[in-house]
Design a protein around this motif. Structure first.
Motif, PDB file in Angstrom:
ATOM      1  N   ILE A 177     -16.691 -22.405  14.352  1.00 46.44           N
ATOM      2  CA  ILE A 177     -15.664 -23.392  14.026  1.00 46.44           C
ATOM      3  C   ILE A 177     -14.278 -22.818  14.333  1.00 46.44           C
ATOM      4  N   GLY A 178     -14.047 -21.564  13.984  1.00 45.23           N
ATOM      5  CA  GLY A 178     -12.757 -20.930  14.243  1.00 45.23           C
ATOM      6  C   GLY A 178     -12.434 -20.846  15.729  1.00 45.23           C
ATOM      7  N   GLU A 179     -13.428 -20.478  16.532  1.00 43.12           N
ATOM      8  CA  GLU A 179     -13.216 -20.416  17.983  1.00 43.12           C
ATOM      9  C   GLU A 179     -12.915 -21.800  18.543  1.00 43.12           C
ATOM     10  N   LEU A 180     -13.631 -22.792  18.053  1.00 44.55           N
ATOM     11  CA  LEU A 180     -13.395 -24.156  18.525  1.00 44.55           C
ATOM     12  C   LEU A 180     -12.007 -24.652  18.107  1.00 44.55           C
ATOM     13  N   ALA A 181     -11.594 -24.314  16.892  1.00 45.84           N
ATOM     14  CA  ALA A 181     -10.253 -24.707  16.424  1.00 45.84           C
ATOM     15  C   ALA A 181      -9.182 -24.098  17.329  1.00 45.84           C
ATOM     16  N   GLU A 182      -9.360 -22.837  17.694  1.00 44.36           N
ATOM     17  CA  GLU A 182      -8.398 -22.183  18.588  1.00 44.36           C
ATOM     18  C   GLU A 182      -8.383 -22.862  19.948  1.00 44.36           C
ATOM     19  N   ARG A 183      -9.548 -23.076  20.525  1.00 40.44           N
ATOM     20  CA  ARG A 183      -9.621 -23.692  21.858  1.00 40.44           C
ATOM     21  C   ARG A 183      -9.069 -25.112  21.875  1.00 40.44           C
ATOM     22  N   LEU A 184      -9.321 -25.852  20.799  1.00 44.05           N
ATOM     23  CA  LEU A 184      -8.838 -27.236  20.716  1.00 44.05           C
ATOM     24  C   LEU A 184      -7.406 -27.315  20.191  1.00 44.05           C
ATOM     25  N   GLN A 185      -6.878 -26.163  19.746  1.00 47.16           N
ATOM     26  CA  GLN A 185      -5.551 -26.121  19.138  1.00 47.16           C
ATOM     27  C   GLN A 185      -5.467 -27.127  17.995  1.00 47.16           C
ATOM     28  N   ALA A 186      -6.443 -27.029  17.102  1.00 49.43           N
ATOM     29  CA  ALA A 186      -6.574 -27.948  15.978  1.00 49.43           C
ATOM     30  C   ALA A 186      -6.811 -27.159  14.697  1.00 49.43           C
ATOM     31  N   LYS A 187      -6.631 -27.813  13.577  1.00 47.47           N
ATOM     32  CA  LYS A 187      -6.915 -27.204  12.279  1.00 47.47           C
ATOM     33  C   LYS A 187      -8.430 -27.145  12.082  1.00 47.47           C
ATOM     34  N   GLN A 188      -8.875 -26.130  11.350  1.00 46.66           N
ATOM     35  CA  GLN A 188     -10.324 -25.962  11.145  1.00 46.66           C
ATOM     36  C   GLN A 188     -10.947 -27.177  10.472  1.00 46.66           C
ATOM     37  N   HIS A 189     -10.266 -27.768   9.487  1.00 51.22           N
ATOM     38  CA  HIS A 189     -10.871 -28.923   8.808  1.00 51.22           C
ATOM     39  C   HIS A 189     -11.013 -30.111   9.757  1.00 51.22           C
ATOM     40  N   GLY A 190     -10.106 -30.237  10.723  1.00 55.72           N
ATOM     41  CA  GLY A 190     -10.231 -31.294  11.729  1.00 55.72           C
ATOM     42  C   GLY A 190     -11.414 -31.050  12.651  1.00 55.72           C
ATOM     43  N   VAL A 191     -11.650 -29.784  12.981  1.00 55.05           N
ATOM     44  CA  VAL A 191     -12.787 -29.431  13.835  1.00 55.05           C
ATOM     45  C   VAL A 191     -14.095 -29.662  13.087  1.00 55.05           C
ATOM     46  N   VAL A 192     -14.116 -29.365  11.794  1.00 53.61           N
ATOM     47  CA  VAL A 192     -15.312 -29.634  10.985  1.00 53.61           C
ATOM     48  C   VAL A 192     -15.628 -31.126  11.025  1.00 53.61           C
ATOM     49  N   ALA A 193     -14.610 -31.972  10.895  1.00 52.81           N
ATOM     50  CA  ALA A 193     -14.833 -33.421  10.962  1.00 52.81           C
ATOM     51  C   ALA A 193     -15.343 -33.831  12.341  1.00 52.81           C
ATOM     52  N   LEU A 194     -14.795 -33.223  13.390  1.00 56.07           N
ATOM     53  CA  LEU A 194     -15.250 -33.523  14.750  1.00 56.07           C
ATOM     54  C   LEU A 194     -16.697 -33.079  14.946  1.00 56.07           C
ATOM     55  N   VAL A 195     -17.041 -31.902  14.445  1.00 56.08           N
ATOM     56  CA  VAL A 195     -18.432 -31.424  14.526  1.00 56.08           C
ATOM     57  C   VAL A 195     -19.345 -32.373  13.760  1.00 56.08           C
ATOM     58  N   ASN A 196     -18.907 -32.861  12.603  1.00 50.60           N
ATOM     59  CA  ASN A 196     -19.701 -33.834  11.836  1.00 50.60           C
ATOM     60  C   ASN A 196     -20.012 -35.066  12.685  1.00 50.60           C
ATOM     61  N   ARG A 197     -18.988 -35.580  13.384  1.00 52.24           N
ATOM     62  CA  ARG A 197     -19.196 -36.776  14.215  1.00 52.24           C
ATOM     63  C   ARG A 197     -20.133 -36.470  15.388  1.00 52.24           C
ATOM     64  N   CYS A 198     -19.963 -35.307  15.994  1.00 47.50           N
ATOM     65  CA  CYS A 198     -20.837 -34.929  17.111  1.00 47.50           C
ATOM     66  C   CYS A 198     -22.270 -34.697  16.641  1.00 47.50           C
ATOM     67  N   GLU A 199     -22.401 -34.147  15.457  1.00 41.13           N
ATOM     68  CA  GLU A 199     -23.734 -33.921  14.895  1.00 41.13           C
ATOM     69  C   GLU A 199     -24.412 -35.266  14.611  1.00 41.13           C
ATOM     70  N   ALA A 200     -23.664 -36.206  14.059  1.00 42.35           N
ATOM     71  CA  ALA A 200     -24.206 -37.539  13.768  1.00 42.35           C
ATOM     72  C   ALA A 200     -24.615 -38.265  15.051  1.00 42.35           C
TER      73      ALA A 200
END
Length: 151
Positions: free
Chosen positions: A66-89
């Motif tokens: 999640i941390g690596e993805l947040a850095e690459r996306l230049q986003a906050k970790q909680h936003g990346v968690v929400a994005l991962v939730n949507r991708c997982e769904a």
């Protein structure tokens, strides 16, 4: 001691400098619009595409944290968690706990995500190849002045 170029007043930009910057931003925006449209046509958002791309492109492994993805996306970790939730769904990715460090959540692509990513990445590569040579390199006057001083 500050360098000469750090303390020197930068030269004003010329008309060709502004034209080059404008053209670069225009070409960049055209590519980003292409990317938005391609992702939408594939049934995902641009952020979902980028998440999958960064998972697949993670150096030396087939997952990303999640941390690596947040850095690459230049986003906050909680936003990346929400994005991962949507991708997982959507069946694109899955999470796994890292066996070596249980604080790290690994995000892996699923087969559906791989297929989607492969189609989009091929389209993006083709689009980038079609843009080859259209980006003018901005030779900003201020940078040219600094180079001239060093010569």
């Amino acid at each position: 001691m500050p360098s000469k170029s750090a303390s020197a007043k930068p030269s004003p930009l010329s008309k060709p400098d502004f034209e080059a910057l404008s053209d670069f931003r225009y070409q960049l925006r055209r590519f980003l619009r292409f990317s938005e449209d391609a992702a939408r046509d594939e049934g995902v958002t641009v952020q979902q595409y980028l998440l999958m791309l960064h998972i697949r492109g993670c150096a030396g492994k087939d997952w990303a944290s999640i941390g690596e993805l947040a850095e690459r996306l230049q986003a906050k970790q909680h936003g990346v968690v929400a994005l991962v939730n949507r991708c997982e769904a959507a069946g694109l990715v899955k999470r796994k706990l890292n066996t070596e460090d249980r604080r790290v959540v690994q995000v892996h692509l699923l087969a559906k995500g791989e297929r989607c990513l492969n189609r989009l990445a091929m389209l993006h590569r083709t689009e980038l190849e079609s843009l080859r040579g259209t980006f003018r390199v901005a030779r900003i006057t201020a940078f040219n002045d600094d180079e001239a001083e060093r010569d």
